[in-house]
Design an enzyme around this catalytic site. Structure first.
Site, PDB file in Angstrom:
ATOM      1  N   ASN A   1       0.825  -1.202   0.000  1.00  0.00           N
ATOM      2  CA  ASN A   1       0.000   0.000   0.000  1.00  0.00           C
ATOM      3  C   ASN A   1       0.864   1.258   0.000  1.00  0.00           C
ATOM      4  O   ASN A   1       2.094   1.184   0.072  1.00  0.00           O
ATOM      5  CB  ASN A   1      -0.957  -0.013   1.194  1.00  0.00           C
TER       6      ASN A   1
ATOM      7  N   HIS B   1      24.276  -0.213  11.241  1.00  0.00           N
ATOM      8  CA  HIS B   1      25.437   0.647  11.392  1.00  0.00           C
ATOM      9  C   HIS B   1      26.327   0.109  12.507  1.00  0.00           C
ATOM     10  O   HIS B   1      25.858  -0.616  13.391  1.00  0.00           O
ATOM     11  CB  HIS B   1      24.999   2.081  11.685  1.00  0.00           C
TER      12      HIS B   1
ATOM     13  N   GLY C   1      -0.883  -1.412   8.888  1.00  0.00           N
ATOM     14  CA  GLY C   1      -0.296  -0.103   8.614  1.00  0.00           C
ATOM     15  C   GLY C   1       0.781   0.282   9.606  1.00  0.00           C
ATOM     16  O   GLY C   1       0.704  -0.045  10.792  1.00  0.00           O
TER      17      GLY C   1
ATOM     18  N   ALA D   1      -0.990  -3.493  13.255  1.00  0.00           N
ATOM     19  CA  ALA D   1      -0.638  -2.125  12.884  1.00  0.00           C
ATOM     20  C   ALA D   1       0.215  -1.463  13.953  1.00  0.00           C
ATOM     21  O   ALA D   1      -0.024  -1.635  15.151  1.00  0.00           O
ATOM     22  CB  ALA D   1      -1.905  -1.309  12.648  1.00  0.00           C
TER      23      ALA D   1
ATOM     24  N   ARG E   1      -0.906 -14.896  19.612  1.00  0.00           N
ATOM     25  CA  ARG E   1      -1.567 -16.208  19.561  1.00  0.00           C
ATOM     26  C   ARG E   1      -1.200 -16.905  18.261  1.00  0.00           C
ATOM     27  O   ARG E   1      -0.765 -16.287  17.291  1.00  0.00           O
ATOM     28  CB  ARG E   1      -3.076 -16.099  19.678  1.00  0.00           C
TER      29      ARG E   1
END
Length: 184
Positions: free
Chosen positions: A83, A113, A140, A158, A181
């Site tokens: 997305n 790094h 998201g 998310a 779970r």
């Protein structure tokens, strides 16, 4: 071995060398073209996405805008959907398995790094590969850290930050993401 090959092999490399700067320049051009093309112009979209990410299944789709370091170390399987607003720092390589869904604003980050502050002053890093299995779903704004493997059919909630490997068939969430779970 040149610095680009060191990068692809997961070794420490100097990111200021001409071959890496050229790879970044090519990506900037390809990324600008891709982010400017209409998703509805199928021919132009496919051409721009293939130039940006040459190692993708033709059915893989990314909603612009999309940001990456190089593009060529990314592999996208059949039916992958990414997305809008995602960032893939891909120097270490990123592989996403078939039919995986990546939510908006996700970050897949392969750079590592040096831990020593004096070493961090030098222009060196290494990329640690990220592997995401088939049929996964990242909600998201998920962040996946360097070197992480996410098993097939796993869901990551998310806003989660994935710092350790996740097995197949689990629901994970949180910062850091932990298994909540089993799914099967």
């Amino acid at each position: 071995m040149n610095e680009l090959n060191k990068m692809l092999a997961g070794e420490w490399y100097d990111f200021t060398t001409p071959e890496l700067q050229e790879s970044l320049r090519q990506r900037r051009c390809n990324q600008a073209r891709f982010n400017a093309v209409s998703f509805d112009d199928t021919e132009a979209y496919d051409k721009a996405l293939s130039a940006l990410i040459p190692r993708r299944h033709p059915s893989a789709r990314i909603m612009p805008p999309f940001y990456c370091d190089h593009g060529h170390p990314i592999r996208l399987g059949k039916g992958v959907f990414i997305n809008a607003g995602c960032t893939f720092l891909d120097g270490g390589g990123i592989t996403i398995g078939d039919h995986t869904l990546i939510g908006p604003g996700c970050q897949l980050l392969t750079p590592q790094h040096p831990l020593d502050y004096e070493e961090r002053r030098r222009p060196v890093e290494r990329g640690l590969r990220i592997e995401i299995g088939a049929d996964c779903w990242l909600g998201g704004n998920v962040t996946v850290c360097p070197g992480v493997t996410i098993g097939s059919r796993t869901i990551v909630g998310a806003g989660s930050v994935v710092v350790h490997d996740l097995p197949d068939d689990v629901l994970a969430a949180g910062n850091p993401a932990v298994v909540k779970r089993k799914l099967r």
